[in-house]
Enzyme design. Structure first.
Site, PDB file in Angstrom:
ATOM      1  N   ASP A  61       0.843  -1.199   0.000  1.00 39.77           N
ATOM      2  CA  ASP A  61       0.000   0.000   0.000  1.00 39.77           C
ATOM      3  C   ASP A  61       0.879   1.251   0.000  1.00 39.77           C
ATOM      4  OD1 ASP A  61       0.904  -0.119   2.662  1.00 39.77           O
ATOM      5  OD2 ASP A  61      -0.940  -1.123   3.275  1.00 39.77           O
ATOM      6  N   ASP A  63       1.082   4.810   1.723  1.00 38.32           N
ATOM      7  CA  ASP A  63       0.572   5.718   2.739  1.00 38.32           C
ATOM      8  C   ASP A  63       1.188   7.094   2.548  1.00 38.32           C
ATOM      9  OD1 ASP A  63      -0.935   3.717   3.839  1.00 38.32           O
ATOM     10  OD2 ASP A  63       0.651   3.078   5.205  1.00 38.32           O
ATOM     11  N   ASP A 140       8.497   2.956  13.784  1.00 38.26           N
ATOM     12  CA  ASP A 140       9.162   1.822  14.441  1.00 38.26           C
ATOM     13  C   ASP A 140      10.608   1.592  13.976  1.00 38.26           C
ATOM     14  OD1 ASP A 140       8.170   0.933  12.001  1.00 38.26           O
ATOM     15  OD2 ASP A 140       7.003  -0.713  12.829  1.00 38.26           O
TER      16      ASP A 140
HETATM   17  P1  ATP Z   1       3.447  -3.516   5.187  1.00 41.17           P
HETATM   18  O1  ATP Z   1       4.174  -3.835   3.951  1.00 41.17           O
HETATM   19  O2  ATP Z   1       3.205  -4.701   6.033  1.00 41.17           O
HETATM   20  O3  ATP Z   1       2.213  -2.673   4.978  1.00 41.17           O
HETATM   21  P2  ATP Z   1       4.364  -1.173   6.544  1.00 41.17           P
HETATM   22  O4  ATP Z   1       5.737  -0.774   6.992  1.00 41.17           O
HETATM   23  O5  ATP Z   1       3.694  -0.304   5.550  1.00 41.17           O
HETATM   24  O6  ATP Z   1       4.490  -2.642   6.046  1.00 41.17           O
HETATM   25  P3  ATP Z   1       2.068  -0.692   8.197  1.00 41.17           P
HETATM   26  O7  ATP Z   1       1.525  -1.531   9.291  1.00 41.17           O
HETATM   27  O8  ATP Z   1       1.276  -0.508   6.961  1.00 41.17           O
HETATM   28  O9  ATP Z   1       3.497  -1.302   7.849  1.00 41.17           O
HETATM   29  O10 ATP Z   1       2.423   0.718   8.841  1.00 41.17           O
HETATM   30  C1  ATP Z   1       2.821   1.836   8.053  1.00 41.17           C
HETATM   31  C2  ATP Z   1       3.923   2.594   8.766  1.00 41.17           C
HETATM   32  O11 ATP Z   1       3.447   3.093  10.015  1.00 41.17           O
HETATM   33  C3  ATP Z   1       5.149   1.770   9.119  1.00 41.17           C
HETATM   34  O12 ATP Z   1       6.049   1.709   8.043  1.00 41.17           O
HETATM   35  C4  ATP Z   1       5.722   2.535  10.293  1.00 41.17           C
HETATM   36  O13 ATP Z   1       6.440   3.654   9.854  1.00 41.17           O
HETATM   37  C5  ATP Z   1       4.477   3.036  11.009  1.00 41.17           C
HETATM   38  N1  ATP Z   1       4.017   2.092  12.055  1.00 41.17           N
HETATM   39  C6  ATP Z   1       3.098   1.120  11.922  1.00 41.17           C
HETATM   40  N2  ATP Z   1       2.922   0.458  13.084  1.00 41.17           N
HETATM   41  C7  ATP Z   1       3.734   1.047  13.984  1.00 41.17           C
HETATM   42  C8  ATP Z   1       4.004   0.829  15.370  1.00 41.17           C
HETATM   43  N3  ATP Z   1       3.394  -0.160  16.049  1.00 41.17           N
HETATM   44  N4  ATP Z   1       4.898   1.634  15.963  1.00 41.17           N
HETATM   45  C9  ATP Z   1       5.503   2.634  15.285  1.00 41.17           C
HETATM   46  N5  ATP Z   1       5.299   2.869  13.989  1.00 41.17           N
HETATM   47  C10 ATP Z   1       4.431   2.103  13.325  1.00 41.17           C
HETATM   48 MG    MG Z   2       1.715  -0.558   4.861  1.00 43.70          MG
END
Ligand code: ATP
Ligand code: MG
Length: 445
Positions: A61, A63, A140
């Site tokens: 996705d 964001d 994170d």
């Molecule tokens: P994915 O490919 O699984 O979507 P992602 O890194 O985009 O990986 P998401 O869960 O979609 O993960 O979260 C988007 C962003 O929000 C992360 O990249 C991170 O920067 C932040 N984030 C998400 N969850 C947390 C958390 N528990 N603590 C701190 N930051 C977070």
């Molecule tokens: Mg994501």
């Protein structure tokens, strides 16, 4: 890759020095970025989308982070909806595609994105928003805090994420112990990204995980369910499972399963789980559907089998014993990870059908075949056989049985008697048609 420095800790990596091309960005996300920019706001892609594009992977996705307030975003996009309580996010809709737009935020209390903190019923929303730099530091891992800036197509890095990305290192931003205490689910996220990206977890981050795994006991079961799906049905389930066990986190998700695995490190339970997860990964790779019901049925099978054996040894009849054992195992599991009924019911059906699949005489198999859960139960039987249970002949019987037309099936079950699942059915059928019904199945399980 030496970018311009905008302050002591941040680096700007210009378009000429990174691999993100607008042609790889979701056109709807691009529209949102441009619209925000034209309205005079800062607008960046951030998180997994940036990380994955830099790695040459296809993002799940896209964001967007911006300095526009949620209400301002809402005004700019008629097709948008504000969601969330404490942290309000805008969802901009383009048909089925939803682009998430978040306002830059400062470090909060670290709780999950959608958990609102209230005081006397009032939602606390003070000091929530922040600068882009603050937004980076509350994320994170360093590789998850890179921003793709639509202003000049550069990547902005406040936390050393680019260096870690190139080195294949997953590093918690800030003090790992403190950050994992704020939100223990970050430990599961560490394992998930390590498995998915093939990254190694930085030594300090890793040490904190070994130290703090027990904090997962405090996480609400519903959040762990969501996370368990991302872990095990994210396409790298087997690798993730191995890492979860390595970091001693698996025990906090599936304690009963862990107890069985710990007793028998190389035997049946391990083989079965590894196969179930590998099958799931394979299906995801082939774009075939997967269901938590099947995976959970496999994850809890060994605890169930042992509980069942105990009950049967105590004289309980099989069907009742299975029902009672299933209830015990599921109840104990739900204390850790919640499993919505729409998954736990089919899971229990898959289990309940296992003994029924052994009864291959009379009209029972014909009826069983009509059962909406037949296919899953049959696949589960195959999984058990492949993992070492003595069910090969029974599986073969069912595999053949499904290839027959209605008449073929009827004559097969009429003749199933003496031969059971041995494959001599055809010959026996002619000779001993009459006695078929009385006989017992040959396979055990
Ligand atoms: P994915 O490919 O699984 O979507 P992602 O890194 O985009 O990986 P998401 O869960 O979609 O993960 O979260 C988007 C962003 O929000 C992360 O990249 C991170 O920067 C932040 N984030 C998400 N969850 C947390 C958390 N528990 N603590 C701190 N930051 C977070
Ligand atoms: Mg994501």
């Amino acid at each position: 890759m030496e970018g311009r420095t905008i302050n002591a800790r941040s680096r700007i990596i210009p378009r000429s020095e990174h691999a993100i091309s607008r042609s790889n960005i979701n056109p709807n996300a691009l529209k949102v970025l441009y619209r925000l920019k034209e309205a005079g706001f800062a607008a960046c892609l951030v998180g997994g989308g940036v990380r994955d594009m830099l790695l040459g992977r296809e993002p799940k996705d896209f964001d967007i982070a911006t300095d526009a307030l949620p209400e301002e975003v809402k005004k700019l996009f008629r097709n948008s909806l504000l969601i969330g309580r404490r942290f309000r996010l805008a969802h901009v809709r383009f048909g089925r595609d939803v682009i998430e737009v978040a306002t830059f935020r400062a470090q909060g209390d670290g709780a999950s994105e959608d958990e609102a903190r209230t005081e006397g019923g009032r939602i606390l929303r003070d000091n929530v928003y922040g600068t882009i730099e603050e937004d980076a530091w509350r994320r994170d891992f360093t590789i998850n805090a890179l921003y793709y800036n639509i202003e000049d197509f550069s990547v902005v890095d406040f936390v050393g994420g680019m260096k870690d990305l190139l080195a294949g290192v997953l590093r918690m931003i800030g003090d790992p112990v403190q950050r994992f205490r704020e939100d223990p689910v970050r430990m599961l996220r560490a394992v998930r990204f390590a498995a998915k990206l093939g990254f190694r977890i930085h030594r300090d981050t890793e040490a904190a995980i070994f130290e703090l795994g027990h904090l997962l006991e405090e996480i609400p079961p519903a959040r762990l369910f969501d996370e368990s799906l991302k872990l095990l049905q994210g396409g790298c389930g087997l690798e993730t499972f191995e890492l979860l066990r390595h970091y001693r986190l698996f025990a906090y998700l599936f304690p009963q399963t862990e107890a069985c695995l710990a007793k028998e490190e190389q035997g049946y339970p391990k083989i079965m789980l590894a196969r179930a997860l590998a099958n799931t990964d394979q299906r995801i790779a082939e774009d075939k559907p997967v269901t938590p019901a099947f995976l959970y049925a496999a994850l809890l099978w060994e605890p169930l089998r042992q509980a069942l054996a105990e009950r049967e040894a105590a004289g309980e009849p099989e069907t009742q014993a299975l029902q009672d054992a299933a209830k015990d195992v599921v109840d104990a599991q739900l204390a850790h990870i919640s499993l919505p009924k729409r998954f736990s019911l089919p899971m229990r059906e898959i289990w309940a059908m296992q003994p029924r699949l052994k009864k291959i005489t009379g009209l029972r198999p014909v009826k069983l075949l009509e059962h909406p859960r037949f296919r899953a139960a049959y696949d589960f039987l195959l999984l058990r056989a492949e993992s070492g249970e003595d069910l090969g002949e029974l599986c073969q019987w069912w595999t053949e049985f499904q290839t027959l037309d209605e008449n073929g099936r009827l004559s097969r079950v009429r003749g199933a008697g003496k031969a059971g699942a041995t494959g001599k059915k055809r010959r026996v059928r002619r000779a001993k048609r009459k006695t078929a019904e009385q006989d017992k199945p040959t396979s055990n399980g």
